[in-house]
Design an enzyme around this catalytic site. Structure first.
Site, PDB file in Angstrom:
ATOM      1  N   HIS A  13      -0.423  -4.044  -7.305  1.00 38.48           N
ATOM      2  CA  HIS A  13      -1.372  -4.927  -6.596  1.00 38.48           C
ATOM      3  C   HIS A  13      -0.959  -4.981  -5.129  1.00 38.48           C
ATOM      4  O   HIS A  13       0.131  -4.551  -4.753  1.00 38.48           O
ATOM      5  CB  HIS A  13      -1.316  -6.337  -7.192  1.00 38.48           C
ATOM      6  N   ASN A  55      -4.373  -1.087  -6.476  1.00 39.38           N
ATOM      7  CA  ASN A  55      -5.441  -2.058  -6.181  1.00 39.38           C
ATOM      8  C   ASN A  55      -5.704  -2.164  -4.686  1.00 39.38           C
ATOM      9  O   ASN A  55      -4.763  -2.401  -3.909  1.00 39.38           O
ATOM     10  CB  ASN A  55      -5.018  -3.449  -6.664  1.00 39.38           C
ATOM     11  N   ILE A  56      -6.965  -2.056  -4.322  1.00 40.00           N
ATOM     12  CA  ILE A  56      -7.324  -2.117  -2.901  1.00 40.00           C
ATOM     13  C   ILE A  56      -8.536  -3.026  -2.702  1.00 40.00           C
ATOM     14  O   ILE A  56      -9.602  -2.781  -3.268  1.00 40.00           O
ATOM     15  CB  ILE A  56      -7.629  -0.696  -2.373  1.00 40.00           C
ATOM     16  N   ASP A  57      -8.343  -4.043  -1.933  1.00 36.04           N
ATOM     17  CA  ASP A  57      -9.435  -4.945  -1.575  1.00 36.04           C
ATOM     18  C   ASP A  57      -9.461  -5.174  -0.055  1.00 36.04           C
ATOM     19  O   ASP A  57     -10.455  -4.928   0.618  1.00 36.04           O
ATOM     20  CB  ASP A  57      -9.271  -6.287  -2.317  1.00 36.04           C
ATOM     21  N   ASP A  82     -10.144  -8.688 -12.597  1.00 35.61           N
ATOM     22  CA  ASP A  82      -8.939  -8.749 -11.765  1.00 35.61           C
ATOM     23  C   ASP A  82      -8.365 -10.175 -11.825  1.00 35.61           C
ATOM     24  O   ASP A  82      -9.094 -11.147 -11.593  1.00 35.61           O
ATOM     25  CB  ASP A  82      -9.335  -8.384 -10.324  1.00 35.61           C
ATOM     26  N   ASP A 130      -3.365 -12.524 -15.971  1.00 33.03           N
ATOM     27  CA  ASP A 130      -2.271 -12.719 -15.016  1.00 33.03           C
ATOM     28  C   ASP A 130      -1.498 -13.983 -15.390  1.00 33.03           C
ATOM     29  O   ASP A 130      -1.813 -15.084 -14.943  1.00 33.03           O
ATOM     30  CB  ASP A 130      -2.834 -12.821 -13.594  1.00 33.03           C
TER      31      ASP A 130
HETATM   32  P1  13P Z   1      -4.878  -6.031  -1.191  1.00 32.47           P
HETATM   33  O1  13P Z   1      -5.053  -7.420  -0.696  1.00 32.47           O
HETATM   34  O2  13P Z   1      -3.620  -5.424  -0.635  1.00 32.47           O
HETATM   35  O3  13P Z   1      -6.062  -5.164  -0.949  1.00 32.47           O
HETATM   36  O4  13P Z   1      -4.659  -6.101  -2.784  1.00 32.47           O
HETATM   37  C1  13P Z   1      -5.774  -6.280  -3.643  1.00 32.47           C
HETATM   38  C2  13P Z   1      -5.360  -6.603  -5.039  1.00 32.47           C
HETATM   39  O5  13P Z   1      -4.220  -6.509  -5.433  1.00 32.47           O
HETATM   40  C3  13P Z   1      -6.431  -7.042  -5.949  1.00 32.47           C
HETATM   41  O6  13P Z   1      -5.940  -7.453  -7.186  1.00 32.47           O
HETATM   42  O1  G3H Z   2      -6.105 -10.039  -5.551  1.00 28.10           O
HETATM   43  C1  G3H Z   2      -7.079 -10.590  -5.062  1.00 28.10           C
HETATM   44  C2  G3H Z   2      -8.239  -9.799  -4.627  1.00 28.10           C
HETATM   45  O2  G3H Z   2      -8.073  -9.348  -3.317  1.00 28.10           O
HETATM   46  C3  G3H Z   2      -9.491 -10.588  -4.815  1.00 28.10           C
HETATM   47  O3  G3H Z   2      -9.602 -11.560  -3.846  1.00 28.10           O
HETATM   48  O4  G3H Z   2      -9.901 -13.681  -5.114  1.00 28.10           O
HETATM   49  O5  G3H Z   2     -10.714 -13.442  -2.745  1.00 28.10           O
HETATM   50  O6  G3H Z   2     -11.893 -12.247  -4.592  1.00 28.10           O
HETATM   51  P1  G3H Z   2     -10.589 -12.830  -4.086  1.00 28.10           P
HETATM   52 ZN    ZN Z   3      -4.049  -8.404  -7.140  1.00 29.49          ZN
END
Ligand code: 13P
Ligand code: G3H
Ligand code: ZN
Length: 309
Positions: A211, A254-256, A82, A104
């Site tokens: 994203h 994308n979900i984090d 990612d 990216d």
């Molecule tokens: P969120 O912060 O909305 O979950 O997006 C995650 C993401 O785009 C990781 O690349």
């Molecule tokens: O797009 C970013 C993701 O949410 C990952 O976050 O860089 O804190 O691991 P991170």
């Molecule tokens: Zn992202």
């Protein structure tokens, strides 16, 4: 069976009008929670590793955990880098067995982004790996953004075709109003669907990526806050907008942040309700279950990819 690229997943998703979830992973419990949900739902799955995750967990641990998940479940999983920042991190991941990388280059001028992406694509394709690129700038909170600002940061549809044709990237992350984190909009949430439709019309059958697609459910923010958290006024992408995007060429979502919220809410609650707990399994176990429930919800109700593996 095993570690796969996203090529087939995206082809089926495009044709079926659904999206594949790309979930960020940082440790064993997160991986297990996601994979258990995908297995129960028989859903296609992308697990993605950020630079931050690589630093936190050590990339070898993460890769081996994903291999373990494949061995235990028999699922096909795409292992994706990612937000790869430069050629070297993409090369390292390709060489170590990732099946997909994101370069990216969105912070670079258009032509430089193309050149960097093409360099990664050439190396990746020689090694059977697919490449996601990004065009447009994923900004912070959208604060009544002006049309001029929108045009300068959101993906330009005409540039998108030139970018894809010149770089050869296999999928393209576009910006239509989403952003990373828990605070995406100050006012009413808004995504530029007109722009998405233009891009899709100019790039038919081509997989787009969204994203910053967490929905930041109020119940989880409230739960965090009820048990001692301080997350004020969070605002995510409404789920119906994500479902709409999934029907309009967006094949990867994308979900984090939502995983972070779910796990943290659950662990905060456990600590408050059980002050005597000090065995990590007593809180990481429920944290893993919270991840599983969140991912199952996304697969069924947002991405529409249950039984699509
Ligand atoms: P969120 O912060 O909305 O979950 O997006 C995650 C993401 O785009 C990781 O690349
Ligand atoms: O797009 C970013 C993701 O949410 C990952 O976050 O860089 O804190 O691991 P991170
Ligand atoms: Zn992202």
């Amino acid at each position: 069976m095993g570690l796969v690229t996203s090529t087939e997943m995206f082809k089926k998703a495009y044709e079926g009008g659904y999206a594949v979830g790309a979930f960020n992973v940082n440790n064993m419990e997160i991986i297990q929670g996601i994979v258990e949900a995908a297995e129960e739902e028989q859903a296609p799955l992308i697990l993605q590793v950020s630079s931050g995750a690589r630093k936190y967990a050590n990339p070898v641990y993460l890769r081996k955990l994903v291999e373990a998940a494949i061995e235990v479940t028999g699922l096909d999983i795409c292992l994706h880098l990612d937000h790869g920042d430069d050629f070297d991190i993409c090369k390292t991941c390709i060489d170590s067995g990732f099946s997909s990388v994101m370069i990216d280059g969105s912070k670079h001028p258009f032509k430089e982004n193309i050149a960097l992406t093409k360099r990664v694509v050439d190396y990746a394709h020689d090694h059977g790996v697919v490449v996601e690129a990004e065009l447009g700038k994923l900004s912070g909170i959208e604060d009544a953004i002006s049309v001029a600002d929108r045009d300068s940061t959101f993906t330009d549809p005409d540039e998108a075709i030139e970018f894809v044709e010149s770089s050869g990237c296999d999928s393209l992350a576009i910006t239509i109003g989403t952003s990373h984190g828990a605070f995406k909009f100050k006012g009413e949430p808004h995504l530029d669907f007109e722009r998405l439709d233009k891009i899709t019309a100019l790039l038919p059958n081509y997989p787009l990526v969204l994203h910053g697609a967490s929905s930041v459910p109020k119940e989880f923010v409230n739960l965090c806050n009820q048990y001692g958290g301080q997350i004020p006024g969070a605002q995510g992408v409404p789920e119906d907008m994500l479902r709409k995007a999934a029907k309009s060429g967006v094949c990867k979502i994308n979900i984090d942040t939502d995983l972070r919220l779910a796990m943290t809410a659950s662990i905060r609650r456990i600590f408050v309700e059980n002050p005597g707990y000090f065995d990590p399994r007593q809180y990481l176990g429920p944290g893993r279950l919270a991840i599983k429930a969140m991912v199952a919800h996304k697969i069924k109700n947002v991405l529409g990819c249950s039984n699509k593996r």
